[in-house]
Design a protein around this motif. Structure first.
Motif, PDB file in Angstrom:
ATOM      1  N   CYS A  11       0.549  -1.472  -0.053  1.00 29.67           N
ATOM      2  CA  CYS A  11      -0.146   0.403   0.024  1.00 29.67           C
ATOM      3  C   CYS A  11       0.403   1.222  -0.167  1.00 29.67           C
ATOM      4  O   CYS A  11       2.042   1.159  -0.138  1.00 29.67           O
ATOM      5  CB  CYS A  11      -0.861   0.156   0.972  1.00 29.67           C
ATOM      6  SG  CYS A  11       0.281  -0.070   2.957  1.00 29.67           S
ATOM      7  N   ASN A  12       0.029   2.379   0.097  1.00 34.26           N
ATOM      8  CA  ASN A  12       1.008   3.710   0.040  1.00 34.26           C
ATOM      9  C   ASN A  12       1.470   3.775   1.027  1.00 34.26           C
ATOM     10  O   ASN A  12       2.824   4.491   1.253  1.00 34.26           O
ATOM     11  CB  ASN A  12       0.276   5.095  -0.449  1.00 34.26           C
ATOM     12  CG  ASN A  12      -0.579   4.574  -1.994  1.00 34.26           C
ATOM     13  OD1 ASN A  12       0.411   4.548  -2.477  1.00 34.26           O
ATOM     14  ND2 ASN A  12      -1.619   5.516  -2.125  1.00 34.26           N
ATOM     15  N   MET A  13       1.168   3.518   2.238  1.00 33.81           N
ATOM     16  CA  MET A  13       2.532   3.288   3.830  1.00 33.81           C
ATOM     17  C   MET A  13       3.302   2.979   3.361  1.00 33.81           C
ATOM     18  O   MET A  13       4.721   3.004   3.778  1.00 33.81           O
ATOM     19  CB  MET A  13       1.205   3.259   4.624  1.00 33.81           C
ATOM     20  CG  MET A  13       0.210   3.865   5.423  1.00 33.81           C
ATOM     21  SD  MET A  13       0.717   5.553   5.474  1.00 33.81           S
ATOM     22  CE  MET A  13       1.389   5.548   6.800  1.00 33.81           C
ATOM     23  N   CYS A  14       3.035   1.468   2.564  1.00 37.69           N
ATOM     24  CA  CYS A  14       4.548   1.034   2.753  1.00 37.69           C
ATOM     25  C   CYS A  14       5.261   1.313   1.579  1.00 37.69           C
ATOM     26  O   CYS A  14       6.885   1.835   2.629  1.00 37.69           O
ATOM     27  CB  CYS A  14       4.250  -0.563   1.942  1.00 37.69           C
ATOM     28  SG  CYS A  14       3.134  -1.600   2.984  1.00 37.69           S
ATOM     29  N   VAL A  15       5.148   2.139   1.077  1.00 35.13           N
ATOM     30  CA  VAL A  15       5.720   3.052  -0.622  1.00 35.13           C
ATOM     31  C   VAL A  15       6.409   4.273   0.251  1.00 35.13           C
ATOM     32  O   VAL A  15       7.804   4.472   0.663  1.00 35.13           O
ATOM     33  CB  VAL A  15       5.094   3.905  -0.886  1.00 35.13           C
ATOM     34  CG1 VAL A  15       6.175   4.886  -1.746  1.00 35.13           C
ATOM     35  CG2 VAL A  15       4.243   2.687  -2.165  1.00 35.13           C
ATOM     36  N   LYS A  16       5.733   5.019   2.024  1.00 37.29           N
ATOM     37  CA  LYS A  16       5.920   5.588   2.283  1.00 37.29           C
ATOM     38  C   LYS A  16       7.226   4.964   3.638  1.00 37.29           C
ATOM     39  O   LYS A  16       8.370   6.249   3.777  1.00 37.29           O
ATOM     40  CB  LYS A  16       4.917   6.612   3.028  1.00 37.29           C
ATOM     41  CG  LYS A  16       5.476   7.468   4.285  1.00 37.29           C
ATOM     42  CD  LYS A  16       4.009   8.334   4.491  1.00 37.29           C
ATOM     43  CE  LYS A  16       4.822   9.573   5.786  1.00 37.29           C
ATOM     44  NZ  LYS A  16       5.746  10.376   5.551  1.00 37.29           N
ATOM     45  N   ARG A  17       7.297   4.331   4.192  1.00 33.33           N
ATOM     46  CA  ARG A  17       8.093   3.555   4.773  1.00 33.33           C
ATOM     47  C   ARG A  17       9.281   3.693   3.743  1.00 33.33           C
ATOM     48  O   ARG A  17      10.759   3.832   4.861  1.00 33.33           O
ATOM     49  CB  ARG A  17       7.354   2.664   5.765  1.00 33.33           C
ATOM     50  CG  ARG A  17       7.096   2.927   6.628  1.00 33.33           C
ATOM     51  CD  ARG A  17       6.539   1.639   7.335  1.00 33.33           C
ATOM     52  NE  ARG A  17       7.405   0.965   7.847  1.00 33.33           N
ATOM     53  CZ  ARG A  17       7.718  -0.242   8.496  1.00 33.33           C
ATOM     54  NH1 ARG A  17       6.747  -0.674   7.656  1.00 33.33           N
ATOM     55  NH2 ARG A  17       8.749  -0.545   9.023  1.00 33.33           N
ATOM     56  N   ILE A  18       9.291   3.403   3.114  1.00 34.74           N
ATOM     57  CA  ILE A  18      10.508   3.075   2.222  1.00 34.74           C
ATOM     58  C   ILE A  18      11.282   3.685   1.347  1.00 34.74           C
ATOM     59  O   ILE A  18      12.503   4.021   2.128  1.00 34.74           O
ATOM     60  CB  ILE A  18      10.581   2.007   1.197  1.00 34.74           C
ATOM     61  CG1 ILE A  18       9.432   0.321   1.135  1.00 34.74           C
ATOM     62  CG2 ILE A  18      11.008   1.846  -0.172  1.00 34.74           C
ATOM     63  CD1 ILE A  18       9.280  -0.549  -0.097  1.00 34.74           C
ATOM     64  N   THR A  19      10.089   5.048   0.818  1.00 38.76           N
ATOM     65  CA  THR A  19      10.679   6.422   0.723  1.00 38.76           C
ATOM     66  C   THR A  19      11.966   6.948   2.064  1.00 38.76           C
ATOM     67  O   THR A  19      12.949   7.427   1.623  1.00 38.76           O
ATOM     68  CB  THR A  19       9.619   7.344   0.179  1.00 38.76           C
ATOM     69  OG1 THR A  19       9.007   6.469  -1.081  1.00 38.76           O
ATOM     70  CG2 THR A  19      10.318   8.832  -0.589  1.00 38.76           C
ATOM     71  N   ASP A  20      10.698   6.933   2.835  1.00 38.21           N
ATOM     72  CA  ASP A  20      11.364   7.644   3.737  1.00 38.21           C
ATOM     73  C   ASP A  20      12.650   7.296   4.871  1.00 38.21           C
ATOM     74  O   ASP A  20      14.002   7.968   4.737  1.00 38.21           O
ATOM     75  CB  ASP A  20      10.590   7.525   5.659  1.00 38.21           C
ATOM     76  CG  ASP A  20       9.559   8.865   4.785  1.00 38.21           C
ATOM     77  OD1 ASP A  20       9.474   9.314   4.258  1.00 38.21           O
ATOM     78  OD2 ASP A  20       8.483   8.584   6.025  1.00 38.21           O
TER      79      ASP A  20
END
Length: 63
Positions: A11-20
């Motif tokens: 999900c987009n929260m996974c993407v955010k954690r990876i990006t951060d």
């Protein structure tokens, strides 16, 4: 460029954690939720760092 398969990205929260996480270690990369991949723009050391960071936050790379 090296593309890493990250099957646990859902999900987009996974993407955010990876990006951060990858931004925090100054890597150049792109993330594709549709493909469940992270593409690293860098050398072998950058790829190794990305794999380590992803593993640390619960997103192991599929070899």
């Amino acid at each position: 460029m090296t593309t890493l398969k990250v099957p646990d990205m859902h999900c987009n929260m996974c993407v955010k954690r990876i990006t951060d996480t990858l931004n925090a270690v100054n890597l150049k990369f792109s993330v594709s939720l549709d493909d469940k991949t992270v593409t690293i723009d860098g050398d072998e050391a950058a790829v190794a760092a990305a794999k380590s960071e992803l593993d640390d936050i619960g997103f192991p790379v599929e070899e």
